[in-house]
Design a protein around this motif. Structure first.
Motif, mmCIF file in Angstrom:
data_model
loop_
_atom_site.group_PDB
_atom_site.id
_atom_site.type_symbol
_atom_site.label_atom_id
_atom_site.label_comp_id
_atom_site.label_asym_id
_atom_site.label_seq_id
_atom_site.Cartn_x
_atom_site.Cartn_y
_atom_site.Cartn_z
ATOM 1 N N UNK A 80 21.046 -1.443 -6.454
ATOM 2 C CA UNK A 80 19.805 -0.743 -6.128
ATOM 3 C C UNK A 80 19.274 -1.028 -4.744
ATOM 4 N N UNK A 81 20.119 -1.518 -3.839
ATOM 5 C CA UNK A 81 19.648 -1.888 -2.504
ATOM 6 C C UNK A 81 19.113 -0.688 -1.729
ATOM 7 N N UNK A 82 19.778 0.453 -1.829
ATOM 8 C CA UNK A 82 19.382 1.632 -1.051
ATOM 9 C C UNK A 82 18.011 2.163 -1.463
ATOM 10 N N UNK A 83 17.622 1.913 -2.718
ATOM 11 C CA UNK A 83 16.327 2.416 -3.184
ATOM 12 C C UNK A 83 15.265 1.308 -3.274
ATOM 13 N N UNK A 84 15.612 0.126 -2.787
ATOM 14 C CA UNK A 84 14.664 -0.996 -2.788
ATOM 15 C C UNK A 84 13.466 -0.628 -1.916
ATOM 16 N N UNK A 85 12.262 -0.867 -2.413
ATOM 17 C CA UNK A 85 11.039 -0.564 -1.670
ATOM 18 C C UNK A 85 10.630 -1.810 -0.874
ATOM 19 N N UNK A 86 10.590 -1.659 0.446
ATOM 20 C CA UNK A 86 10.254 -2.777 1.325
ATOM 21 C C UNK A 86 8.770 -3.087 1.305
ATOM 22 N N UNK A 87 8.500 -4.387 1.297
ATOM 23 C CA UNK A 87 7.134 -4.887 1.319
ATOM 24 C C UNK A 87 7.085 -6.006 2.356
ATOM 25 N N UNK A 88 5.905 -6.247 2.906
ATOM 26 C CA UNK A 88 5.748 -7.307 3.903
ATOM 27 C C UNK A 88 6.189 -8.668 3.368
ATOM 28 N N UNK A 89 6.110 -8.862 2.046
ATOM 29 C CA UNK A 89 6.498 -10.148 1.452
ATOM 30 C C UNK A 89 7.966 -10.478 1.735
ATOM 31 N N UNK A 90 8.778 -9.450 1.996
ATOM 32 C CA UNK A 90 10.193 -9.636 2.356
ATOM 33 C C UNK A 90 10.269 -10.534 3.595
ATOM 34 N N UNK A 91 9.494 -10.168 4.613
ATOM 35 C CA UNK A 91 9.500 -10.934 5.865
ATOM 36 C C UNK A 91 8.867 -12.309 5.716
ATOM 37 N N UNK A 92 7.912 -12.442 4.822
ATOM 38 C CA UNK A 92 7.283 -13.751 4.615
ATOM 39 C C UNK A 92 8.321 -14.734 4.078
ATOM 40 N N UNK A 93 9.146 -14.278 3.129
ATOM 41 C CA UNK A 93 10.248 -15.113 2.634
ATOM 42 C C UNK A 93 11.146 -15.521 3.801
ATOM 43 N N UNK A 94 11.544 -14.534 4.606
ATOM 44 C CA UNK A 94 12.454 -14.791 5.722
ATOM 45 C C UNK A 94 11.847 -15.760 6.736
#
Length: 179
Positions: A80-94
């Motif tokens: 489901x990577x192509x349909x994953x909805x990006x959120x700012x929390x993604x970058x916070x983890x990174x």
């Protein structure tokens, strides 16, 4: 090697400022890692390689396993990577992973390939912080990293909350640039 003291503080602050600028533009960077920051001759920290930055609520176009959070690793493994909805929390983890690497001098997933990293992230309950214990890590930095690396993305702080964190407020803002 690892950074210490004021160098570590300034590097973490500069990286957070870059994330703040990206988020202020309504984008999720999705590729925050040490290789995507350069220190210029004048000491300025520059965030680079923004090709994978996508609008908040959009879908990712790229995949750097060492820079992705567990929820994306799970989506990737399940197709489901192509349909994953990006959120700012993604970058916070990174950003938490980046600060951990700067403080410890090594990446959590060093010497592992993309498939190994994805599987480890998917089954992860908590990122081990043992490398910080031997690094004489500032307790405020350890707290910041732990906040960023919460498995549940809804429990991660926003970049504005992080910028107000006691660790990041100890130094004047460093100049930063994105390119």
């Amino acid at each position: 090697g690892r950074l210490q003291g004021i160098e570590l503080l300034e590097a973490c602050k500069a990286a957070a400022q870059c994330v703040q600028a990206v988020h202020s533009a309504g984008l999720v960077w999705t590729d925050i890692k040490t290789e995507n920051f350069v220190v210029m001759a004048n000491g300025e920290v520059k965030g680079i390689d923004l090709e994978s930055a996508m609008p908040q609520g959009g879908n990712p176009v790229d995949y750097s396993p060492e820079a992705c959070p567990p929820e994306f690793a799970t989506a990737f493994e399940e197709g489901g990577a192509a349909s994953f909805i990006l959120d700012y929390s993604y970058d916070i983890w990174s950003l938490g992973m980046l600060c951990l690497e700067l403080a410890s001098g090594k990446g959590v997933f060093d010497h592992k390939d993309a498939n190994e990293i994805t599987k480890l992230l998917r089954g992860l309950d908590k990122i081990p912080l043992e490398d910080l214990e031997g690094a004489d890590c500032d307790p405020n930095l350890q707290d910041l990293i732990e906040l960023c690396l919460q498995k549940d993305p809804q429990h991660r702080p926003t970049i504005s909350q992080l910028m107000a964190h006691p660790y990041l407020t100890r130094v004047a803002p460093s100049p930063f640039f994105l390119s």
